[in-house]
Design a protein around this motif. Sequence first.
Motif, PDB file in Angstrom:
ATOM      1  N   VAL A   1       0.870  -1.175   0.000  1.00  0.00           N
ATOM      2  CA  VAL A   1       0.000   0.000   0.000  1.00  0.00           C
ATOM      3  C   VAL A   1       0.906   1.223   0.000  1.00  0.00           C
ATOM      4  CG1 VAL A   1      -1.662   1.363   1.311  1.00  0.00           C
ATOM      5  CG2 VAL A   1      -1.929  -1.109   1.165  1.00  0.00           C
TER       6      VAL A   1
ATOM      7  N   THR B   1       1.260   5.626  -0.399  1.00  0.00           N
ATOM      8  CA  THR B   1       0.523   6.864  -0.152  1.00  0.00           C
ATOM      9  C   THR B   1       1.441   8.074  -0.264  1.00  0.00           C
ATOM     10  OG1 THR B   1      -0.892   8.034   1.440  1.00  0.00           O
ATOM     11  CG2 THR B   1       0.935   6.742   2.344  1.00  0.00           C
TER      12      THR B   1
ATOM     13  N   LEU C   1      -6.347   4.342   7.296  1.00  0.00           N
ATOM     14  CA  LEU C   1      -7.154   4.346   6.072  1.00  0.00           C
ATOM     15  C   LEU C   1      -8.636   4.139   6.346  1.00  0.00           C
ATOM     16  CD1 LEU C   1      -4.937   2.346   3.558  1.00  0.00           C
ATOM     17  CD2 LEU C   1      -5.648   4.732   3.366  1.00  0.00           C
TER      18      LEU C   1
ATOM     19  N   LEU D   1      -9.340   4.227  -0.752  1.00  0.00           N
ATOM     20  CA  LEU D   1      -8.219   3.381  -1.144  1.00  0.00           C
ATOM     21  C   LEU D   1      -8.486   2.886  -2.565  1.00  0.00           C
ATOM     22  CD1 LEU D   1      -5.666   1.604  -0.468  1.00  0.00           C
ATOM     23  CD2 LEU D   1      -7.293  -0.166   0.233  1.00  0.00           C
TER      24      LEU D   1
ATOM     25  N   PHE E   1     -12.653   0.725   4.848  1.00  0.00           N
ATOM     26  CA  PHE E   1     -11.975   1.436   3.765  1.00  0.00           C
ATOM     27  C   PHE E   1     -13.001   1.795   2.698  1.00  0.00           C
ATOM     28  CE2 PHE E   1      -8.013  -1.467   4.502  1.00  0.00           C
ATOM     29  CZ  PHE E   1      -7.786  -0.839   5.722  1.00  0.00           C
TER      30      PHE E   1
ATOM     31  N   ALA F   1      -4.664   6.385  -0.582  1.00  0.00           N
ATOM     32  CA  ALA F   1      -3.634   5.355  -0.734  1.00  0.00           C
ATOM     33  C   ALA F   1      -4.020   4.455  -1.900  1.00  0.00           C
ATOM     34  CB  ALA F   1      -3.472   4.543   0.547  1.00  0.00           C
TER      35      ALA F   1
ATOM     36  N   GLN G   1      -3.496   0.310  -3.255  1.00  0.00           N
ATOM     37  CA  GLN G   1      -3.023  -1.044  -2.999  1.00  0.00           C
ATOM     38  C   GLN G   1      -2.633  -1.664  -4.341  1.00  0.00           C
ATOM     39  OE1 GLN G   1      -4.434  -4.490  -3.546  1.00  0.00           O
ATOM     40  NE2 GLN G   1      -2.568  -5.210  -2.557  1.00  0.00           N
TER      41      GLN G   1
END
Length: 323
Positions: free
Chosen positions: A112, A114, A125, A130, A156, A177, A179
């Motif tokens: 992840v 950011t 988060l 996300l 999230f 962020a 992933q």
Amino acid sequence: MNRILAGLACAGMLLSSVAARAQSPEPLSIVVFGPPSLGAFLPPVIKAQKLDEKNGLAIKFEERTPDAYTAQFNSGEFQLGGSASLLTVGLADIRGVKVTYLFNLFDFWGAVVTSRADVKTLKDLEGKDLAAAKGTTNYVMFDWFARQLGADPAKFSVINTATPGLIGYALADRAAAVQLWEPAYTTLLSKKSDMRTIDLAISDSWKKFTGSRNIPYLGVAAHIDWVEKHQRLIPKLYAAYKEAADWVSAHPDDAAKLIAAKGTPDDQKAIADLIRANDRLGMNVQWASDVAKEIASVYAAGKSIAFLPSEPSAATIYQAPGK
């Protein structure tokens, strides 16, 4: 006499024709994720080095988004899948789709990233957005690791996108962020080196859960009815992938130019460095039956977060010839 000679000539031509057909490569169609993805990592090497032809195959790789891949493989439109994650194979089996994981290509790794100062841990988060390819098993595995660190993924706000879109979200800072995994992670850092990576404690959490650090993750799967009809082709398919992985390991710079053919020289250098280290890439070509214990642990993780409602059948772990 002329009739005898003509007959012999016809017989010779017939035998030559039969021999030519016997030597013709067997056509295979394999569905894979589009780049950047692990499923798209070895196919360009297999084709450029003609490793399919060397092993008596003529492979056509068909690229799809994760959601389309799952739908078209599970429906049987494609009998072979080269972006087969263990959990999607297990889930398909539970839902009545008779499929098996032939061999592993890559072990699990995810991240992840950011650019936001207020996001330091996964728990930060909760309540924030996300960006992720939620339809992938990499996200499902991330869900499991997030829970081990005390975060609640249900909190999230996930922006679901296809894997090629993840880098764009990160570069534009369009979410708190992102992933993602390799090779997208390396490509991203080559373009925006100041991105921060949140520690997922992958090795520690998995070791605590299983006693092992090996996490079989993505490989090649097939429908069982196809396997029953084409047993002799499976060792050839394995050999093509294994030889590709060995070539990539031995020639990282040349491999990077094939894998990131449309990338910049910096992108290609980053991929070459990723191959040399192999810690995040996790390239690990092995028959499913050789990592059966580890596969069982991945299934257990999937059950623990209710992704798998029950235990997949033993048939999902292909027993390689001679094993």
